[in-house]
Design a protein around this motif. Structure first.
Motif, PDB file in Angstrom:
ATOM      1  N   PRO A  62      47.375  50.108  38.477  1.00 10.44           N
ATOM      2  CA  PRO A  62      45.983  50.484  38.227  1.00 10.44           C
ATOM      3  C   PRO A  62      45.656  51.902  38.692  1.00 10.44           C
ATOM      4  O   PRO A  62      46.259  52.411  39.634  1.00 10.44           O
ATOM      5  N   ILE A  63      44.702  52.500  37.991  1.00 10.45           N
ATOM      6  CA  ILE A  63      44.183  53.816  38.378  1.00 10.45           C
ATOM      7  C   ILE A  63      42.819  53.593  39.014  1.00 10.45           C
ATOM      8  O   ILE A  63      41.939  52.997  38.400  1.00 10.45           O
ATOM      9  N   GLN A  64      42.672  54.050  40.251  1.00 11.05           N
ATOM     10  CA  GLN A  64      41.333  54.060  40.863  1.00 11.05           C
ATOM     11  C   GLN A  64      41.005  55.499  41.214  1.00 11.05           C
ATOM     12  O   GLN A  64      41.626  56.081  42.112  1.00 11.05           O
ATOM     13  N   PHE A  65      40.062  56.065  40.462  1.00 10.84           N
ATOM     14  CA  PHE A  65      39.690  57.450  40.714  1.00 10.84           C
ATOM     15  C   PHE A  65      38.862  57.545  41.981  1.00 10.84           C
ATOM     16  O   PHE A  65      38.080  56.645  42.289  1.00 10.84           O
ATOM     17  N   PRO A  66      38.989  58.647  42.726  1.00 12.11           N
ATOM     18  CA  PRO A  66      38.069  58.869  43.848  1.00 12.11           C
ATOM     19  C   PRO A  66      36.686  59.204  43.294  1.00 12.11           C
ATOM     20  O   PRO A  66      36.522  59.327  42.080  1.00 12.11           O
ATOM     21  N   GLU A  67      35.692  59.362  44.155  1.00 15.31           N
ATOM     22  CA  GLU A  67      34.378  59.819  43.680  1.00 15.31           C
ATOM     23  C   GLU A  67      34.554  61.173  43.029  1.00 15.31           C
ATOM     24  O   GLU A  67      35.260  62.029  43.559  1.00 15.31           O
ATOM     25  N   LEU A  68      33.917  61.347  41.869  1.00 17.87           N
ATOM     26  CA  LEU A  68      34.129  62.564  41.088  1.00 17.87           C
ATOM     27  C   LEU A  68      32.826  63.329  40.900  1.00 17.87           C
ATOM     28  O   LEU A  68      31.764  62.726  40.734  1.00 17.87           O
ATOM     29  N   THR A  69      32.930  64.667  40.909  1.00 16.67           N
ATOM     30  CA  THR A  69      31.777  65.525  40.631  1.00 16.67           C
ATOM     31  C   THR A  69      32.181  66.582  39.614  1.00 16.67           C
ATOM     32  O   THR A  69      33.174  67.292  39.827  1.00 16.67           O
ATOM     33  N   ASN A  70      31.442  66.660  38.509  1.00 20.18           N
ATOM     34  CA  ASN A  70      31.730  67.622  37.438  1.00 20.18           C
ATOM     35  C   ASN A  70      33.168  67.476  36.930  1.00 20.18           C
ATOM     36  O   ASN A  70      33.930  68.449  36.888  1.00 20.18           O
ATOM     37  N   VAL A  71      33.522  66.297  36.559  1.00 14.06           N
ATOM     38  CA  VAL A  71      34.894  66.033  36.105  1.00 14.06           C
ATOM     39  C   VAL A  71      34.866  65.409  34.717  1.00 14.06           C
ATOM     40  O   VAL A  71      34.027  64.568  34.416  1.00 14.06           O
ATOM     41  N   ILE A 102      41.492  50.379  35.162  1.00 13.39           N
ATOM     42  CA  ILE A 102      41.063  51.760  35.379  1.00 13.39           C
ATOM     43  C   ILE A 102      39.669  51.698  35.988  1.00 13.39           C
ATOM     44  O   ILE A 102      38.736  51.187  35.375  1.00 13.39           O
ATOM     45  N   THR A 103      39.525  52.193  37.205  1.00 15.20           N
ATOM     46  CA  THR A 103      38.269  52.059  37.944  1.00 15.20           C
ATOM     47  C   THR A 103      37.752  53.425  38.366  1.00 15.20           C
ATOM     48  O   THR A 103      38.486  54.216  38.964  1.00 15.20           O
ATOM     49  N   PHE A 104      36.487  53.669  38.035  1.00 18.63           N
ATOM     50  CA  PHE A 104      35.807  54.864  38.532  1.00 18.63           C
ATOM     51  C   PHE A 104      34.974  54.434  39.727  1.00 18.63           C
ATOM     52  O   PHE A 104      34.152  53.524  39.628  1.00 18.63           O
ATOM     53  N   THR A 105      35.191  55.070  40.858  1.00 18.79           N
ATOM     54  CA  THR A 105      34.504  54.673  42.084  1.00 18.79           C
ATOM     55  C   THR A 105      33.046  55.113  42.069  1.00 18.79           C
ATOM     56  O   THR A 105      32.187  54.454  42.637  1.00 18.79           O
ATOM     57  N   GLY A 106      32.761  56.232  41.422  1.00 20.62           N
ATOM     58  CA  GLY A 106      31.404  56.748  41.362  1.00 20.62           C
ATOM     59  C   GLY A 106      31.424  58.255  41.285  1.00 20.62           C
ATOM     60  O   GLY A 106      32.490  58.857  41.157  1.00 20.62           O
ATOM     61  N   GLY A 107      30.217  58.849  41.348  1.00 15.17           N
ATOM     62  CA  GLY A 107      30.147  60.296  41.325  1.00 15.17           C
ATOM     63  C   GLY A 107      29.021  60.804  40.459  1.00 15.17           C
ATOM     64  O   GLY A 107      28.099  60.065  40.118  1.00 15.17           O
ATOM     65  N   THR A 108      29.105  62.072  40.115  1.00 16.22           N
ATOM     66  CA  THR A 108      28.050  62.763  39.371  1.00 16.22           C
ATOM     67  C   THR A 108      28.656  63.611  38.262  1.00 16.22           C
ATOM     68  O   THR A 108      29.644  64.308  38.504  1.00 16.22           O
ATOM     69  N   ASN A 109      28.033  63.552  37.086  1.00 19.20           N
ATOM     70  CA  ASN A 109      28.464  64.371  35.939  1.00 19.20           C
ATOM     71  C   ASN A 109      29.931  64.106  35.604  1.00 19.20           C
ATOM     72  O   ASN A 109      30.784  64.977  35.751  1.00 19.20           O
ATOM     73  N   VAL A 110      30.192  62.907  35.169  1.00 19.88           N
ATOM     74  CA  VAL A 110      31.562  62.503  34.837  1.00 19.88           C
ATOM     75  C   VAL A 110      31.603  62.101  33.359  1.00 19.88           C
ATOM     76  O   VAL A 110      30.770  61.327  32.900  1.00 19.88           O
ATOM     77  N   THR A 111      32.540  62.665  32.634  1.00 16.41           N
ATOM     78  CA  THR A 111      32.694  62.356  31.214  1.00 16.41           C
ATOM     79  C   THR A 111      34.057  61.717  30.975  1.00 16.41           C
ATOM     80  O   THR A 111      35.069  62.238  31.432  1.00 16.41           O
ATOM     81  N   LEU A 112      34.026  60.599  30.291  1.00 12.02           N
ATOM     82  CA  LEU A 112      35.276  59.949  29.888  1.00 12.02           C
ATOM     83  C   LEU A 112      35.341  60.105  28.380  1.00 12.02           C
ATOM     84  O   LEU A 112      34.554  59.518  27.643  1.00 12.02           O
ATOM     85  N   GLN A 113      36.240  60.954  27.931  1.00 10.32           N
ATOM     86  CA  GLN A 113      36.258  61.358  26.539  1.00 10.32           C
ATOM     87  C   GLN A 113      37.561  60.949  25.876  1.00 10.32           C
ATOM     88  O   GLN A 113      38.641  61.261  26.359  1.00 10.32           O
ATOM     89  N   GLY A 114      37.450  60.245  24.766  1.00 10.03           N
ATOM     90  CA  GLY A 114      38.640  59.857  24.011  1.00 10.03           C
ATOM     91  C   GLY A 114      38.971  60.878  22.952  1.00 10.03           C
ATOM     92  O   GLY A 114      38.762  62.074  23.147  1.00 10.03           O
ATOM     93  N   SER A 115      39.468  60.418  21.821  1.00  7.72           N
ATOM     94  CA  SER A 115      39.947  61.323  20.789  1.00  7.72           C
ATOM     95  C   SER A 115      39.570  60.758  19.426  1.00  7.72           C
ATOM     96  O   SER A 115      39.468  59.541  19.255  1.00  7.72           O
TER      97      SER A 115
END
Ligand SMILES: *[C@@H]1O[C@H](CO)[C@@H](O)[C@H](O)[C@H]1NC(C)=O
Ligand SMILES: *[C@@H]1O[C@H](CO)[C@@H](O)[C@H](O)[C@H]1NC(C)=O
Length: 167
Positions: A62-71, A102-115
């Motif tokens: 599994p992927i667990q992202f840390p808190e993200l900002t502008n990512v 796939i887990t996003f922990t949280g954050g600000t201004n995060v875009t998950l973009q496919g194709s």
């Protein structure tokens, strides 16, 4: 002299807000998650994480992202889960499983973009075998995109999930 100092301060200020693009590395037959998670320690703000087109990434753990900002996370290659059910069940059933593959922990201004490419940008959960076996024990949730202010999900494509994505 004073002029030189001012200039370098300005240059530093510009660099500090620049977005770093990181192309996720891939090794044939290997789990690509550990290298990504290691790199994420330095990429949790002002970065673009690119799964590049033309590569099928092995997301065997599994992927667990840390808190993200502008990512921005861009899924332009294919991502594949493990194909065999017991391997996944063991991971999902273990203590400390983050809840989704796939887990996003949280954050600000995060875009998950496919194709928009029909051949690439797929997340393949290999869910058909689960449906065929009517097996629901420790099946993984696909993606948890939660606790994010200003989150955007765009053009994501998921093939044969074994359960619905959660939000
Ligand atoms: C949001 O993040 C992107 C990078 O993914 C950046 O280019 C943009 O400037 C950020 N927006 C704000 C309001 O900070
Ligand atoms: C990417 O994954 C999708 C869904 O599994 C599949 O149909 C497609 O053929 C894959 N693309 C390549 C180039 O292997």
């Amino acid at each position: 002299m004073l002029f030189g100092v001012t200039t370098s301060l300005l240059a530093y200020a510009c660099l500090a807000t620049a977005v770093t693009t990181f192309t996720v590395p891939h090794l044939a037959g290997q789990d690509d998650t550990p290298a990504l998670l290691e790199a994420m320690k330095d990429l949790s703000s002002d970065s673009t994480i690119l799964f590049e087109s033309g590569i099928t990434y092995n997301i065997f753990t599994p992927i667990q992202f840390p808190e993200l900002t502008n990512v921005e996370i861009r899924i332009e290659g294919n991502l594949t889960y493990p194909t065999d059910i017991p391997t996944i069940q063991k991971i999902v059933g273990a203590a400390g499983f983050p809840g989704s593959w796939i887990t996003f922990t949280g954050g600000t201004n995060v875009t998950l973009q496919g194709s928009l490419d029909p051949h690439w940008g797929w997340i393949d959960g290999h869910g058909q075998a689960w449906w065929d076996a009517q097996n629901q024990i420790n099946r993984p949730h696909g993606i948890a995109f939660s606790h994010i202010n200003n989150g955007v999900i765009r053009n994501m494509k998921i093939w044969k999930v074994s359960s619905h994505p959660s939000r």
